[in-house]
Design an enzyme around this catalytic site. Sequence first.
Site, mmCIF file in Angstrom:
data_model
loop_
_atom_site.group_PDB
_atom_site.id
_atom_site.type_symbol
_atom_site.label_atom_id
_atom_site.label_comp_id
_atom_site.label_asym_id
_atom_site.label_seq_id
_atom_site.Cartn_x
_atom_site.Cartn_y
_atom_site.Cartn_z
ATOM 1 C CE LYS A 33 34.441 -21.181 21.860
ATOM 2 N NZ LYS A 33 33.733 -22.390 21.465
ATOM 3 N NE ARG A 73 33.929 -26.264 27.118
ATOM 4 C CZ ARG A 73 34.953 -25.420 27.010
ATOM 5 N NH1 ARG A 73 34.765 -24.230 26.511
ATOM 6 N NH2 ARG A 73 36.167 -25.782 27.414
HETATM 7 N N1 HH2 Z 1 35.015 -24.637 23.088
HETATM 8 C C1 HH2 Z 1 36.266 -24.750 23.564
HETATM 9 C C2 HH2 Z 1 36.707 -25.949 24.137
HETATM 10 N N2 HH2 Z 1 35.873 -26.991 24.291
HETATM 11 N N3 HH2 Z 1 33.731 -27.951 24.011
HETATM 12 C C3 HH2 Z 1 32.468 -27.865 23.573
HETATM 13 N N4 HH2 Z 1 31.610 -28.886 23.736
HETATM 14 N N5 HH2 Z 1 31.995 -26.726 22.951
HETATM 15 C C4 HH2 Z 1 32.791 -25.638 22.763
HETATM 16 O O1 HH2 Z 1 32.323 -24.637 22.162
HETATM 17 C C5 HH2 Z 1 34.149 -25.705 23.222
HETATM 18 C C6 HH2 Z 1 34.600 -26.897 23.852
HETATM 19 C C7 HH2 Z 1 37.196 -23.582 23.467
HETATM 20 O O2 HH2 Z 1 37.151 -22.799 24.639
HETATM 21 P P1 HH2 Z 1 38.224 -22.858 25.829
HETATM 22 O O3 HH2 Z 1 38.259 -24.209 26.454
HETATM 23 O O4 HH2 Z 1 37.973 -21.766 26.783
HETATM 24 O O5 HH2 Z 1 39.590 -22.535 25.121
HETATM 25 P P2 HH2 Z 1 40.817 -23.447 24.713
HETATM 26 O O6 HH2 Z 1 40.338 -24.461 23.727
HETATM 27 O O7 HH2 Z 1 41.795 -22.467 24.132
HETATM 28 O O8 HH2 Z 1 41.321 -24.123 25.959
#
Ligand code: HH2
Length: 273
Positions: free
Chosen positions: A206, A240
Site C-alpha cells: 500500500k 492479506r
Molecule cells: N485491501 C484491499 C482490498 N481488499 N480486504 C481486506 N479485508 N483488507 C484490506 O486491507 C483490503 C481488502 C486493497 O488491495 P488490493 O485488492 O490489492 O487492491 P484493489 O482494491 O485496487 O483491487
Amino acid sequence: MGVVNVTPDSFSDGGAFQDPVAAIAHGRRLISEGAAIVDVGGESTRPGAAPVPAEEELRRVVPVVEGIAGLGLPVQISVDTMKAEVAAAALDAGAAYVNDVTAFRHDPDLPALVAERGVDCCLMHMLGEPRTMQENPRYDDVVSDVKAFLEERMGAAVSAGIAEERIQLDPGIGFGKTLEHNLELLRRLDELAALGRPIVLGTSRKSFLGRITGRDVTERVHGTTATCVMGLERGARVFRVHDVAAVADSLSVAAATLAARWPATTIPTTTTS
Ligand code: HH2
C-alpha cells in the site's frame, strides 16, 4: 491470505490476472507458497475506483473461484465483494469466506447470506467510500474510533445470525486513513485484538509504505513484511498479501521467536451449509 485480483485496475497488479487461466494459475502459486486462504476479487477498492456492476463482477470472479476450488488443494477460498449476489454465486462455486470491505453496510442482504451458509467473514473498517475516502480523513482517536466501529458491526453481524466464531475484523489500512492513521493503527493493533476476534491485516504494497521507503508499488515487499511481523506481535492472525512466499517466511520466523501459534486457524475446504 493471498490476493487474486481479477480486475483491470487494481492498484498493484491490475490487469495481470484478468484471464481466468492466469488467475487460477496465480492462485495455485500462492497456495504452493503457503497461503491458507486465497481472496478472489473482481472490483478494485483503490482510492478513486469506480463501482463495478454485479454482472461484470460475477463474470470475473465465478470462473476463478470454480477453477481454484477444482484444484482440490487444502485452501479456503474467500470472495472479496460487497454484493450478496456475487457472494452467493462465489459460495456456490466453492468459496467459504466472505471478505466485505464495507462490513455489511453496502448490501443489507449479505449478512443473512453469510449466516445462512455458515461461512467465515471479514468485517473491515472504511471511512467513506473508495471514490472519496482519501479526501481529508479525520478521527477523534483513530484506534478508538475504528475499534468502536468494528464492535458495532460485529454486534450487527451477530444480530443477523452470524456466529461470533465466524467473524474476523480488519482495521482497513489505507481506507480513509492518512499515513499517520495507518501507523497509529499498526502500533496499537493490540487494542483491536482485545475485541477477541482474529485481526486481518491488509498492508500489502500500500501507498503509505511507498511514502516511507520511496519505493514503487511492486518494490514494497520488505515494507510489507515489516508490517506483518509487527502485526503478528500485536495480535494480527490473517495477513492479506500479494507476496505470499516472503511474508510466510517472515511470519514463520517471527512466530517461532514469539512462540505464537501461526497459522492460527484450521482450514475448511468446503462450505458448511
Ligand atoms: N485491501 C484491499 C482490498 N481488499 N480486504 C481486506 N479485508 N483488507 C484490506 O486491507 C483490503 C481488502 C486493497 O488491495 P488490493 O485488492 O490489492 O487492491 P484493489 O482494491 O485496487 O483491487
